[in-house]
Structure formats: C-alpha cells, structure tokens
Write a protein that holds these residues in place. Structure first.
Motif, PDB file in Angstrom:
ATOM      1  N   HIS A 175     -25.978 -41.463 -12.468  1.00  0.00           N
ATOM      2  CA  HIS A 175     -24.986 -42.558 -12.681  1.00  0.00           C
ATOM      3  C   HIS A 175     -23.936 -42.381 -11.256  1.00  0.00           C
ATOM      4  O   HIS A 175     -23.057 -42.873 -10.962  1.00  0.00           O
ATOM      5  CB  HIS A 175     -23.991 -42.497 -13.809  1.00  0.00           C
ATOM      6  N   GLU A 225     -13.979 -51.492 -10.552  1.00  0.00           N
ATOM      7  CA  GLU A 225     -14.811 -52.341 -11.208  1.00  0.00           C
ATOM      8  C   GLU A 225     -15.581 -51.656 -12.388  1.00  0.00           C
ATOM      9  O   GLU A 225     -16.380 -52.411 -13.070  1.00  0.00           O
ATOM     10  CB  GLU A 225     -15.830 -52.827 -10.112  1.00  0.00           C
ATOM     11  N   SER A 226     -15.372 -50.529 -12.515  1.00  0.00           N
ATOM     12  CA  SER A 226     -16.426 -49.869 -13.440  1.00  0.00           C
ATOM     13  C   SER A 226     -15.639 -50.015 -15.057  1.00  0.00           C
ATOM     14  O   SER A 226     -14.442 -50.582 -14.962  1.00  0.00           O
ATOM     15  CB  SER A 226     -16.256 -48.386 -13.258  1.00  0.00           C
ATOM     16  N   THR A 227     -16.187 -49.549 -16.146  1.00  0.00           N
ATOM     17  CA  THR A 227     -15.702 -49.788 -17.296  1.00  0.00           C
ATOM     18  C   THR A 227     -14.364 -48.609 -17.548  1.00  0.00           C
ATOM     19  O   THR A 227     -13.437 -49.260 -18.047  1.00  0.00           O
ATOM     20  CB  THR A 227     -16.734 -49.050 -18.453  1.00  0.00           C
ATOM     21  N   TRP A 252     -14.746 -47.813  -8.469  1.00  0.00           N
ATOM     22  CA  TRP A 252     -14.209 -47.168  -9.686  1.00  0.00           C
ATOM     23  C   TRP A 252     -13.301 -48.442 -10.278  1.00  0.00           C
ATOM     24  O   TRP A 252     -13.484 -48.754 -11.574  1.00  0.00           O
ATOM     25  CB  TRP A 252     -13.024 -46.076  -9.565  1.00  0.00           C
ATOM     26  N   HIS A 260     -19.248 -44.854  -7.466  1.00  0.00           N
ATOM     27  CA  HIS A 260     -18.059 -44.606  -8.548  1.00  0.00           C
ATOM     28  C   HIS A 260     -17.888 -45.722  -9.467  1.00  0.00           C
ATOM     29  O   HIS A 260     -16.879 -45.977 -10.090  1.00  0.00           O
ATOM     30  CB  HIS A 260     -16.708 -44.066  -8.062  1.00  0.00           C
ATOM     31  N   SER A 261     -18.933 -46.703  -9.226  1.00  0.00           N
ATOM     32  CA  SER A 261     -19.179 -47.795 -10.214  1.00  0.00           C
ATOM     33  C   SER A 261     -19.783 -47.092 -11.427  1.00  0.00           C
ATOM     34  O   SER A 261     -19.781 -47.554 -12.794  1.00  0.00           O
ATOM     35  CB  SER A 261     -19.865 -48.779  -9.829  1.00  0.00           C
ATOM     36  N   PHE A 262     -20.369 -46.073 -11.496  1.00  0.00           N
ATOM     37  CA  PHE A 262     -21.066 -45.307 -12.350  1.00  0.00           C
ATOM     38  C   PHE A 262     -22.120 -46.086 -12.978  1.00  0.00           C
ATOM     39  O   PHE A 262     -22.847 -45.692 -13.892  1.00  0.00           O
ATOM     40  CB  PHE A 262     -20.029 -44.878 -13.513  1.00  0.00           C
ATOM     41  N   GLU A 263     -22.750 -47.142 -12.421  1.00  0.00           N
ATOM     42  CA  GLU A 263     -23.803 -47.754 -12.653  1.00  0.00           C
ATOM     43  C   GLU A 263     -25.004 -46.945 -12.141  1.00  0.00           C
ATOM     44  O   GLU A 263     -25.212 -46.692 -11.318  1.00  0.00           O
ATOM     45  CB  GLU A 263     -23.985 -49.237 -12.026  1.00  0.00           C
TER      46      GLU A 263
END
Length: 307
Positions: free
Chosen positions: A202, A47-49, A45, A208-211
């Motif tokens: 996602h 590293e995520s937006t 997370w 939980h990077s949601f990539e």
C-alpha cells in the motif's frame, strides 16, 4: 535597539523556561526544502480515506478515540493501550495525518519520518494471536476486529445494523482468523513472504494515497497485470454475489445490502458475519488471504443452502 535586545533576551528566557527546543542550523532542511518530500505525500494523503470524510469526528468518544482520531491514536500508542482500553475521548479529534503515524518534530531531522510504533500487535479480540508484519504493525493497531460473533443457545442477537467485526479486519484476515463458523484459517502468504505486510503493497514508492500497487506483486507474480491473479478476485466476487443473493432471500440483508436486525440461528448469522467481513470491511476481494476468504464464503453458502 535597547528594546530589541531586551525583547530577544526575554524570548530566549521564555523558550528555556518552556522547554522549547530549536533545531540546529540545517537540520530542518532534511524535510523542509525545495523538494516535494512533504507536499507530494500530503497531496496523495489528502485524497486517501484517512484524509477525507468525517469519521475522525467519532474520536470524541472513548471507545473510538484510539483509532478515529489521529491525536487519540498517538496518545493510545504512547500509553501502551489498545483500542478497547482507551478510557477518554479526544476533545479535539484530528484525522489520521502525518503526526498519527510518524514522530514528527521530535528530533527535527529526517528521523522524524520514523513510525510511532512497529511493535507486534496482539489482536485483542483473539487470545493468543499476534500480528507481526514489520512496518505493517503500525496499521494493525487499528485494522483489526473489535469483537467475535457471540451465540447464546444457538442463536445470535443481531441487534444493530452495525453489528459484525467492525471496520478494518484486514490484520485478522491476513492471519486467517476473525470469520464465523467452523472454518480453520491459516496465515496468508502475504504475511510470510513480505517483510512489511501492509506497507509493502500500500505504500509503493511512498505513495500516501495508500492505494495498493500491482507493481508490488511482481516480485512473486512476475506476469501480474492486475490484482486478479489466477482469477482469485473473480472467484471471490462470484461467491460474494451468490452469498448476498442467499442472504437477501432469507431476509437477512435488504436490497441495498444492509443487514436486517433480528434473532438468527448461529449458522445463518455466521454467514451474514462472513459476508460483511469480506464484502464490506476487508475490501481486498480475496487478495489479503485467498484460501481463507474462499473457504469462509463457500462454507457460508453451504450453511444457508442446507435449510
């Protein structure tokens, strides 16, 4: 010893008076244990937006708090509001973290990972359009346009570089709405053929990077090696490049791809709107709704070439 007993009694009385509830022995271990159940998700997370940048600072504004602040989002959901009806900013905005999406520390069991809401979402910019995508409904509360294009006497006042569908129109694109002009869209197969829409693609393996993960595609596209299935992304990128070139030539986009403020005929403004919605805001290069995306871009190019 007497002082210790008195201190303990005082602490117990305080917690009872304050309504503080402690978990039973062992309950906390459902999450707080020697596994990576928390740290692994937190690392991804971060590293995520959602976990980076300073967009959350906009949460002090009433118009932004419901989506830009994690605390503001929780308050919005609890009050049954939508992003356009939040009346107060969050004085202490937070990023969209674990507590924004999950019911953290409400039961002190594994149930705390349950989502704050999975109720279907009425898209507030589109009367009669409801997004019902399982767990992805949580995302759709914010990932929806804030407005539709407005024309007066055939002209659109593009009065700000921020004009357009606003950030995160993915739910609308999936539903086949939100674009400008006369293109009639349909619900994407990614709504009809998945149980949890956004979450399906996602959050593969709870990453939980949601990539998005191409492994999510294999159930339907068993030979997929990338998201450019059947060349959809290649086709969309080519159309976007053609549309961008046409908009720059008309002076509606600058060389950096930023919209130029001005008063534009509705057909031209619709082309600019669609470019921003697909190229800047949706970000899937056509994956979310291939047919609708391609139809919007082709119609936009055709409208600009008619003049």
């Amino acid at each position: 010893m007497k002082k210790f007993v008195l201190l303990f009694v005082a602490l117990v009385l305080f917690t009872l008076a304050a309504g503080i509830v402690y978990a039973q022995d062992g309950d906390c271990a459902a999450c707080h244990n020697d596994t990576t159940i928390i740290t692994g998700k937190d690392a991804a997370w971060a590293e995520s937006t959602h976990g980076t940048g300073e967009a959350y600072l906009r949460g002090t504004s009433a118009g932004c708090a419901g989506c830009h602040s994690g605390g503001g989002f929780s308050d919005m959901v609890a009050a049954g509001l939508t992003p356009d009806t939040v009346e107060a900013g969050d004085p202490n905005p937070t990023r969209q973290d674990c507590r924004a999406c999950h019911n953290i520390h409400t039961t002190y069991t594994g149930d705390d990972w349950s989502l704050e809401t999975t109720d279907p979402v009425d898209l507030f910019a589109f009367e009669g359009v409801t997004f019902d995508g399982g767990k992805g409904n949580l995302c759709a509360n914010c990932h929806q346009p804030r407005r539709v294009i407005e024309a007066v006497d055939g002209m659109v006042d593009w009065n700000s570089t921020h004009y357009g569908p606003h950030h995160g129109p993915q739910s609308a694109v999936l539903m086949g709405v939100g674009g400008a002009g006369d293109v009639e869209g349909k619900e994407s197969p990614h709504v009809r053929w998945t149980d949890d829409t956004c979450v399906t693609c996602h959050l593969v393996n709870n990453n939980h990077s949601f990539e998005p993960n191409v492994n999510a595609c294999l159930e339907c596209h068993d030979d997929a090696e990338s998201f450019d299935i059947e060349g959809v992304q290649t086709q969309v990128d080519g159309l976007l490049a053609e549309l961008q070139e046409a908009l720059v030539a008309k002076g509606m986009l600058d060389e950096e791809g930023e919209p130029v403020v001005g008063m534009y005929p509705e057909a031209d403004a619709s082309a600019l709107w669609n470019y921003i919605m697909i190229a800047v805001e949706d970000g899937s290069h056509g994956v979310h709704n291939p047919d609708y995306t391609i139809d919007l871009l082709e119609a936009s190019i055709a409208a600009l070439s008619m003049e």
